[in-house]
Design an enzyme around this catalytic site. Structure first.
Site, mmCIF file in Angstrom:
data_model
loop_
_atom_site.group_PDB
_atom_site.id
_atom_site.type_symbol
_atom_site.label_atom_id
_atom_site.label_comp_id
_atom_site.label_asym_id
_atom_site.label_seq_id
_atom_site.Cartn_x
_atom_site.Cartn_y
_atom_site.Cartn_z
ATOM 1 N N SER A 1 0.800 -1.217 -0.066
ATOM 2 C CA SER A 1 -0.033 0.081 -0.118
ATOM 3 C C SER A 1 0.978 1.328 0.122
ATOM 4 C CB SER A 1 -0.840 -0.131 1.118
ATOM 5 O OG SER A 1 -1.802 1.084 1.223
ATOM 6 N N HIS A 2 0.794 2.039 1.178
ATOM 7 C CA HIS A 2 1.334 3.329 1.120
ATOM 8 C C HIS A 2 2.773 3.411 1.569
ATOM 9 C CE1 HIS A 2 -0.651 2.344 4.667
ATOM 10 N NE2 HIS A 2 0.088 2.977 5.447
ATOM 11 N N ASP B 1 -2.539 6.382 -3.575
ATOM 12 C CA ASP B 1 -1.243 5.692 -2.605
ATOM 13 C C ASP B 1 -0.696 4.510 -3.889
ATOM 14 O OD1 ASP B 1 -3.564 3.881 -2.819
ATOM 15 O OD2 ASP B 1 -2.828 3.030 -0.835
ATOM 16 N N ASP C 1 -1.172 1.367 -3.963
ATOM 17 C CA ASP C 1 -1.931 0.406 -4.832
ATOM 18 C C ASP C 1 -3.426 1.068 -5.266
ATOM 19 O OD1 ASP C 1 -2.803 0.585 -2.071
ATOM 20 O OD2 ASP C 1 -3.638 -1.552 -2.270
ATOM 21 N N ASP D 1 -5.858 2.463 -3.882
ATOM 22 C CA ASP D 1 -7.029 2.239 -3.124
ATOM 23 C C ASP D 1 -7.487 3.583 -1.967
ATOM 24 O OD1 ASP D 1 -5.224 1.674 -1.197
ATOM 25 O OD2 ASP D 1 -6.193 -0.225 -0.590
ATOM 26 N N ARG D 2 -6.305 4.252 -2.054
ATOM 27 C CA ARG D 2 -6.466 5.368 -1.074
ATOM 28 C C ARG D 2 -6.683 6.602 -1.875
ATOM 29 N NH1 ARG D 2 -3.207 5.371 4.590
ATOM 30 N NH2 ARG D 2 -3.389 3.151 5.087
ATOM 31 N N LYS E 1 -11.779 -0.311 -1.260
ATOM 32 C CA LYS E 1 -11.564 1.053 -1.507
ATOM 33 C C LYS E 1 -11.098 1.665 -2.703
ATOM 34 C CE LYS E 1 -7.559 1.853 1.545
ATOM 35 N NZ LYS E 1 -7.405 1.329 2.935
HETATM 36 C C1 G16 Z 1 -5.439 -0.515 5.455
HETATM 37 C C2 G16 Z 1 -6.725 -1.083 5.353
HETATM 38 C C3 G16 Z 1 -7.581 -0.161 6.038
HETATM 39 C C4 G16 Z 1 -7.228 0.512 7.252
HETATM 40 C C5 G16 Z 1 -5.718 1.072 6.920
HETATM 41 C C6 G16 Z 1 -5.008 1.414 8.217
HETATM 42 O O1 G16 Z 1 -5.130 0.202 4.400
HETATM 43 O O2 G16 Z 1 -7.058 -1.766 4.229
HETATM 44 O O3 G16 Z 1 -8.946 -0.521 6.237
HETATM 45 O O4 G16 Z 1 -7.683 1.488 7.562
HETATM 46 O O5 G16 Z 1 -4.948 0.058 6.674
HETATM 47 O O6 G16 Z 1 -4.700 0.367 9.054
HETATM 48 P P1 G16 Z 1 -4.091 0.346 10.516
HETATM 49 O O7 G16 Z 1 -4.638 1.697 11.179
HETATM 50 O O8 G16 Z 1 -4.286 -0.782 11.235
HETATM 51 O O9 G16 Z 1 -2.670 0.735 10.040
HETATM 52 P P2 G16 Z 1 -4.179 0.272 3.152
HETATM 53 O O10 G16 Z 1 -4.411 1.469 2.183
HETATM 54 O O11 G16 Z 1 -2.689 0.425 4.106
HETATM 55 O O12 G16 Z 1 -4.304 -1.092 2.509
#
Ligand code: G16
Length: 543
Positions: A113-114, A277, A279, A281-282, A376
């Site tokens: 992800s990010h 971000d 991938d 999704d953000r 997302k």
């Molecule tokens: C992931 C999850 C999200 C979550 C985020 C932060 O996002 O898919 O549902 O809100 O992590 O999670 P945490 O607070 O546990 O770090 P992504 O965009 O990183 O896949």
């Protein structure tokens, strides 16, 4: 070409977190580490045998090598077809589109992800099920259990598949379909939104900047914004996916998308700015001199849904994660819609979406989406805003202020303390929870504590219970302090502190967010003994 059964021993750290298995690249490149996890997935999802698997990732370092390994293992495990994005690329929302459209048995998405990429960065892998959404907890736990008892994995010795061109290839009896990662996704977006209205907006001189942060959304944004919607070339910046994201965090927030933020906060800046971000999704939404919090963005999209063709006359409910502000709840109440509060993690929205209980869902962590897929969706949120702007013909800041005047403003911030000592973090959480029995009814920071608890969620669709989902201190006026340990970090622990305060009076809605929340922030630090326990004087990131 030879099918090999390779003896292996289990790793004890392959339990997926908030969103799949995330570790450093170095960790993933240990002998058999990736292979073990993939074999655990294949063993736990028997319907993949003879079925179709979707595969792709955000293009980060190790993406291509991992794709080739997974293709060889898929063939050795009897998967009939693998649909893989060209160059091994596929955004998370596009993977969800492809899984659903082609009715496959699921997909493996390669992304952290990010989190930063490159040889010293992070890598990740997650399995999405046939509904296109992240594997629910029951499945991730079963995958983890399987990874703990694994003694071998199966793989073909086979040369690399040429992923740089679309076409059909094979390894033994398995067909490998290399497809264009953008077209299915872009076509769905054309069905949901009023592309003609957005085209007219750009023709009228509306100026936008989209920062793809050298991550996966570059090719999608070039195609959709610049080609299909006619935005001028140059609207998309950092549009080429790079294995190390150009050395930056591909995290669309005020701390990491500074070039975009500075441009939008200039007097002569564009009308609209957005970023996505690693991938895809953000999303982050900006207007000229205006940052729209993800919580407000969800509320605004819900309030304006009738302007978007794909949602007109069919909105049924909304869900947000617990730490997300209550802004969307206010809109739901006015519209007479159901509103749900789920734990952090997109996987918790899946049942509500599948059951037709909600149309929109979102999280404070820059995630927003709808029932069009089960993930997302960064560019979807951007197109939602463009559609609303095209119809309302007002600036972002005017739309946001009018929304606050009607529904009230939820002042909101998140403070992250990244990479703190795990034992210290656990001690801090235990210390806060131990104070809960004495907190209710107390006057603190100018408000009365209404409740203090450890959030537990009972899924309204399947009755599943998820405990320990974050510590909440709620006040009678709706203000909240929330503490959570992140489930996505890869080093030590990340403590997230979420602060919210509701302000109904329009005359009081233009304060600086950090100032408006200062008494609650101070209280949160005191209750947690945060500086003493973590050695940190300030957060790593404020959003
Ligand atoms: C992931 C999850 C999200 C979550 C985020 C932060 O996002 O898919 O549902 O809100 O992590 O999670 P945490 O607070 O546990 O770090 P992504 O965009 O990183 O896949």
């Amino acid at each position: 070409m030879e099918l090999r059964t390779v003896a292996t021993t289990p790793f004890d750290d392959q339990r997926p977190g908030t969103s799949g298995l995330r570790k450093t690249v170095t960790h993933f490149r240990q002998e058999n580490y990736l292979e073990n996890f993939v074999q655990a997935v294949f063993d736990t999802v028997p319907e993949l045998k003879g079925g179709t698997l979707v595969l792709g990732g955000d293009g980060r370092f190790y993406n291509r090598e991992a794709c080739q390994t997974i293709l060889r293992m898929a063939a050795a495990n009897g998967i009939a077809r693998v649909m893989v994005g060209r160059d091994g690329l596929l955004s998370t929302p596009a993977a969800s589109v492809v899984i659903r459209k082609h009715q496959t048995q699921g997909g493996l998405i390669l992304s952290a992800s990010h989190n930063p990429g490159g040889p010293d960065g992070d890598f990740g892998i997650k399995f999405n099920t046939a509904n296109g959404g992240p594997a629910p907890e029951t499945l991730t736990e079963a995958i983890y259990a399987r990874s703990r008892e694994l003694s071998e994995y199966r793989i073909y010795d086979h040369p690399d598949i040429p992923l740089y061109e679309t076409g059909v290839f094979s390894i033994a009896d398995t067909h490998i379909i290399v497809f264009d990662p953008v077209s299915d996704y872009a076509e769905l977006m054309e069905e949901v939104f009023d592309f003609e209205a957005i085209r007219q907006l750009f023709l009228g001189g509306f100026r936008m900047r989209f920062d793809a942060m050298h991550a996966i959304t570059g090719p999608y944004a070039h195609d959709i914004l610049e080609r299909r919607l006619g935005a001028p070339e140059g609207t998309v910046i950092h549009g080429t996916p790079l294995p190390d994201f150009g050395g930056h965090h591909p995290d669309p927030n005020l701390a990491h998308a500074t070039e975009l933020v500075n441009e939008l906060f200039d007097d002569a800046g564009p009308d609209f700015g957005a970023a996505s971000d690693g991938d895809g999704d953000r999303n982050m939404i900006l207007g000229r001199q205006c940052f729209v919090t993800p919580s407000d963005s969800l509320a605004l999209i819900l309030a304006n849904a009738e302007l978007v063709p794909g949602y007109r006359g069919r909105v049924c409910g909304v869900a947000r994660s617990m730490p997300t502000s209550g802004a969307a709840d206010k809109v739901a109440k006015k519209l007479g819609l159901e509103a749900f509060e789920t734990p952090t993690g997109w996987k918790f929205f899946g049942n509500l979406l599948d059951a037709g209980r909600i149309t929109f869902c979102g999280e404070e962590s820059f995630g927003t989406s709808s029932d069009h897929i089960r993930e997302k969706d960064g560019l979807w949120a951007v197109l939602c805003w463009l559609n609303i702007l095209a119809v309302r013909q007002q600036s972002v800041i005017d739309i946001v202020r009018a929304h606050w005047a009607e529904y009230g403003r939820n002042y909101y911030t998140r403070h992250d303390y990244e990479g703190i000592d795990l034992v210290a973090a656990q001690g801090l959480m235990a210390h806060i929870e131990a104070q809960f029995p004495a907190l209710t009814g107390k006057e603190l920071a100018g408000g009365k504590v209404a409740y203090a608890d450890n959030f537990s969620y009972t899924d309204p669709v399947d009755g599943g219970v998820s405990k320990n989902q974050g510590l909440r201190i709620g006040f009678e006026d709706g203000s909240r302090i929330i503490y959570r340990l992140s489930g996505t970090g890869t080093v030590g622990a990340t403590l997230r502190l979420y602060i919210e305060r509701f302000e109904a009076d329009p005359a009081q809605q233009r304060q600086d967010t950090q100032q408006a929340l200062a008494p609650l922030i101070t209280l949160a630090l005191e209750l947690a003994e945060l500086p003493q326990r973590t050695g940190r004087e300030a957060p790593t990131v404020i959003t």
